[in-house]
Design an enzyme around this catalytic site. Structure first.
Site, short mmCIF file in Angstrom:
data_model
loop_
_atom_site.label_atom_id
_atom_site.label_comp_id
_atom_site.label_asym_id
_atom_site.label_seq_id
_atom_site.Cartn_x
_atom_site.Cartn_y
_atom_site.Cartn_z
CE1 TYR A 53 31.07 39.04 31.91
CE2 TYR A 53 30.04 36.92 31.46
CZ TYR A 53 31.02 37.84 31.20
OH TYR A 53 31.95 37.58 30.21
N PRO A 209 31.28 37.63 19.32
CG PRO A 209 30.23 35.55 19.23
CD PRO A 209 30.56 36.67 20.17
#
Length: 294
Positions: A53, A209
């Site tokens: 990341y 999500p």
């Protein structure tokens, strides 16, 4: 905050996906640190990161180092925070993603992640993605070796199929505690993996999500779809954000689900952290089920 379990360890029912704090268009560090602190203040005890990341080449571990600094600067108790990091992917700096899940790379990557996080053993280490150039059993075998060596306390796998889950469970046994796949109201093609995880007692950590709820990606070219409208309508009736409704819907799918929505602003993570307080009623769940595509 309500809690769920990962291998017997209580974690907040909503985690923090820290990726947006380090990748393209990341916020300045002061806001990134404030976002992590807002999560902790809201009762979040699961932070999801990865060595890949980062934005530019040469920044491996940017997010892990950022999370470590945020925890070190927090004024409260962080002993109950579970840091879940990942290895097996890379970012050369041109926006693309690569895969390297050879045992040698995973072992080196895990040791480097532990050093960046400042821990003797990583609480949860996840194989980021299967490497098509490496037999699955070899990659998972590296996790077994990391467990046996004490470099990691628990193992997880990400972006996997049901077959890969079953094989990893055979190899790792109780050492395998979680599966992290993409899953949201808009993207539900990993429903079989969610169900299998529940049967095996594995936590299921949906990435991305919100599935575009906040960006109206459930809308069609001619305007809102029935799914987008349903989430918006129930959110308006409840006086909460559509994001909270989406996360509450995810939590209703299984008691093993622990969503890890990303955030780059304190307000976003505070909003997400309120979702476990919502309990959608049978009628609301039916309305959402009827509206969802497929």
């Amino acid at each position: 905050m309500k809690y769920r379990s990962i291998a017997g360890t209580a974690v907040s029912a909503i985690g923090l996906g820290a990726m947006p704090l380090s990748i393209e268009n990341r916020p300045e560090e002061s806001r990134a640190i404030a976002t992590v602190h807002a999560a902790l203040d809201s009762g979040v005890t699961l932070i999801d990161t990865a060595d890949s990341y980062h934005w530019h080449a040469g920044e491996v571990g940017h997010n892990e180092l950022l999370v470590a600094r945020a925890l070190a600067r927090y004024g409260g108790d962080t002993s109950g925070v579970l840091i879940a990091t990942k290895g097996g992917r890379g970012r050369p700096g041109d926006g693309s993603w690569t895969a390297d899940a050879t045992p040698a790379h995973l072992k080196r990557a895990a040791e480097a992640s532990a050093e960046r996080l400042g821990v003797e053993a990583i609480g949860l280490y996840q194989l980021h993605k299967p490497d098509p150039a490496v037999p699955w059993e070899e990659s998972v075998g590296a996790l077994r070796e990391l467990l046996d060596a004490g470099t990691i306390r628990a193992a997880g796998i990400s972006n996997v199929t049901t077959r890969q889950i079953r094989r990893a469970h055979q190899i790792l046994g109780d050492g395998l505690v979680s599966v992290q796949n993409r899953y949201s109201p808009a993207v539900r093609d990993t429903e079989p993996e969610l169900r299998l995880s529940a049967r095996l007692g594995l936590a299921f950590l949906p990435w991305s999500p919100l599935g575009g709820i906040s960006r109206s990606s459930l809308d069609g070219p001619s305007g809102p779809t029935s799914a987008g409208t349903a989430f918006q309508r129930i959110a308006a009736e409840r006086g909460v954000s559509p994001q909270q409704i989406a996360l509450a819907w995810l939590l209703s799918r299984s008691p093993t689900v622990v969503p890890v929505p990303g955030a780059s602003r304190p307000a976003s993570v505070r909003d997400s952290a309120r979702a476990p307080d919502l309990e959608l009623g049978p009628e609301e769940l039916t309305q959402l089920a009827d509206a969802l595509p497929g």
